[in-house]
Design a protein around this motif. Sequence first.
Motif, PDB file in Angstrom:
ATOM      1  N   PRO A   7      40.599  10.414  26.724  1.00  0.00           N
ATOM      2  CA  PRO A   7      41.348   9.492  27.595  1.00  0.00           C
ATOM      3  C   PRO A   7      42.155  10.245  28.643  1.00  0.00           C
ATOM      4  CG  PRO A   7      41.650   8.931  25.271  1.00  0.00           C
ATOM      5  CD  PRO A   7      40.973  10.267  25.309  1.00  0.00           C
ATOM      6  N   SER A  10      46.908   9.115  26.698  1.00  0.00           N
ATOM      7  CA  SER A  10      46.860   8.604  25.331  1.00  0.00           C
ATOM      8  C   SER A  10      48.263   8.605  24.740  1.00  0.00           C
ATOM      9  CB  SER A  10      45.938   9.476  24.465  1.00  0.00           C
ATOM     10  OG  SER A  10      45.997   9.088  23.110  1.00  0.00           O
ATOM     11  N   GLU A  30      45.476   3.813  24.940  1.00  0.00           N
ATOM     12  CA  GLU A  30      44.618   4.808  25.574  1.00  0.00           C
ATOM     13  C   GLU A  30      44.145   4.271  26.910  1.00  0.00           C
ATOM     14  OE1 GLU A  30      41.431   5.995  23.003  1.00  0.00           O
ATOM     15  OE2 GLU A  30      42.747   7.294  21.794  1.00  0.00           O
ATOM     16  N   VAL A  31      44.229   5.109  27.936  1.00  0.00           N
ATOM     17  CA  VAL A  31      43.827   4.741  29.289  1.00  0.00           C
ATOM     18  C   VAL A  31      42.646   5.627  29.674  1.00  0.00           C
ATOM     19  CG1 VAL A  31      44.537   4.487  31.694  1.00  0.00           C
ATOM     20  CG2 VAL A  31      46.219   4.164  29.843  1.00  0.00           C
ATOM     21  N   GLN A  32      41.500   5.011  29.879  1.00  0.00           N
ATOM     22  CA  GLN A  32      40.306   5.764  30.241  1.00  0.00           C
ATOM     23  C   GLN A  32      40.205   5.929  31.755  1.00  0.00           C
ATOM     24  OE1 GLN A  32      38.593   7.143  27.896  1.00  0.00           O
ATOM     25  NE2 GLN A  32      39.396   5.996  26.135  1.00  0.00           N
ATOM     26  N   GLU A  35      40.212   3.060  34.662  1.00  0.00           N
ATOM     27  CA  GLU A  35      40.807   1.804  34.216  1.00  0.00           C
ATOM     28  C   GLU A  35      42.065   1.483  35.016  1.00  0.00           C
ATOM     29  OE1 GLU A  35      40.250   0.239  29.849  1.00  0.00           O
ATOM     30  OE2 GLU A  35      41.317   2.137  29.825  1.00  0.00           O
ATOM     31  N   ILE A  37      45.338  -0.592  34.029  1.00  0.00           N
ATOM     32  CA  ILE A  37      46.058  -1.244  32.945  1.00  0.00           C
ATOM     33  C   ILE A  37      47.341  -1.830  33.513  1.00  0.00           C
ATOM     34  CG2 ILE A  37      47.100  -0.979  30.658  1.00  0.00           C
ATOM     35  CD1 ILE A  37      44.101  -0.366  30.709  1.00  0.00           C
ATOM     36  N   VAL A 175      45.732   9.991  37.972  1.00  0.00           N
ATOM     37  CA  VAL A 175      46.345   8.790  37.398  1.00  0.00           C
ATOM     38  C   VAL A 175      47.567   8.434  38.235  1.00  0.00           C
ATOM     39  CG1 VAL A 175      47.377   7.725  35.357  1.00  0.00           C
ATOM     40  CG2 VAL A 175      45.635   9.502  35.077  1.00  0.00           C
ATOM     41  N   THR A 206      42.511   5.546  38.580  1.00  0.00           N
ATOM     42  CA  THR A 206      43.087   5.179  37.287  1.00  0.00           C
ATOM     43  C   THR A 206      44.555   4.833  37.492  1.00  0.00           C
ATOM     44  OG1 THR A 206      41.586   6.753  36.223  1.00  0.00           O
ATOM     45  CG2 THR A 206      43.423   5.907  34.900  1.00  0.00           C
ATOM     46  N   VAL A 208      48.216   2.702  35.842  1.00  0.00           N
ATOM     47  CA  VAL A 208      48.990   1.899  34.890  1.00  0.00           C
ATOM     48  C   VAL A 208      50.114   1.268  35.692  1.00  0.00           C
ATOM     49  CG1 VAL A 208      50.264   1.829  32.720  1.00  0.00           C
ATOM     50  CG2 VAL A 208      48.443   3.534  33.043  1.00  0.00           C
ATOM     51  N   SER A 221      43.205  -6.010  36.911  1.00  0.00           N
ATOM     52  CA  SER A 221      43.259  -5.251  35.654  1.00  0.00           C
ATOM     53  C   SER A 221      41.910  -5.107  34.966  1.00  0.00           C
ATOM     54  CB  SER A 221      44.218  -5.929  34.666  1.00  0.00           C
ATOM     55  OG  SER A 221      45.504  -6.081  35.221  1.00  0.00           O
ATOM     56  N   CYS A 235      46.641  -7.115  23.727  1.00  0.00           N
ATOM     57  CA  CYS A 235      46.011  -6.268  24.725  1.00  0.00           C
ATOM     58  C   CYS A 235      44.554  -6.684  24.851  1.00  0.00           C
ATOM     59  CB  CYS A 235      46.108  -4.793  24.324  1.00  0.00           C
ATOM     60  SG  CYS A 235      45.268  -3.656  25.457  1.00  0.00           S
TER      61      CYS A 235
END
Length: 278
Positions: A7, A10, A30-32, A35, A37, A175, A206, A208, A221, A235
């Motif tokens: 990930p 994580s 966990e953020v792949q 993604e 989020i 990220v 990526t 968040v 999202s 989630c």
Amino acid sequence: MHPVTVPMVSLQGVGKSYAGTQVLRNFNLEVQRGEVITLIGPSGSGKTTALRCMNFLEEYDEGEIRIRGALLGYEIKADGQRCRESERNIADVRAPVAMVFQQFNLWPHMRVIDNVITPLTLGKGVPLELARVHAMNALQRVGLSSKADAYPAQLSGGQQQRVGIARALVVEPEVMLLDEPTSALDPELVDEVLEVIQSLASEGMTMVIVTHEMGFAAKVSSRVVFMEAGQIIECGAPKELFTAPKTDRLRTFLRTWFSRNRNSTVDIKEIAEGEVDA
């Protein structure tokens, strides 16, 4: 056998307390790569604390946070005890991560171009002329290259936040963490910032994002995380959370949001199902 994908970010069993009050409890996420989020939930639920721990702007007390598999903030001694890492090692581990703050955090005495250049010249030692090229490219991505020589006070709030996004982009992060990027804006300025974030998401960045913009969360999202009291309550994909919440708490939260936004012309459930644009 398929290779194991590490990930990008994580969090395992993460806890955080302030003055004896626990604000994160056994937080697991966990953020792949690629993604987006979004963290949603009532005020005080721990969303911003979770985000700041991901960049070690807040030290976490329990558990582990890893960036691309590397433990963030601490080293584990031979006896199993952990201690804070050196600032250099912390900086190395979190190098792939950039943060966008809700209050812009621009230097008012510096031009837009200089605000964007500084993370490269001071933070990474990039020569000034090369840094200027990268900074102009970042400003172009957020639609503000024409404002390079302006000062923050000459910009609208939406433009200042877009400069903040450019400053994060200029270091070419893998990220991006965005803490309520529209909360300090007047309503008519929100869309211009959300459009920039949407374009980054479409490019595969990526991210968040802590947000109170439910329509935006539904549209952008990969997964939505609903938090309360420092814990993840639900989630899942936007369609799941916004059309068929599993818990009474999320149903109540969404019902309150719908009630406050009953005059909206956009149906958040239709957004989540891909039937309309936000």
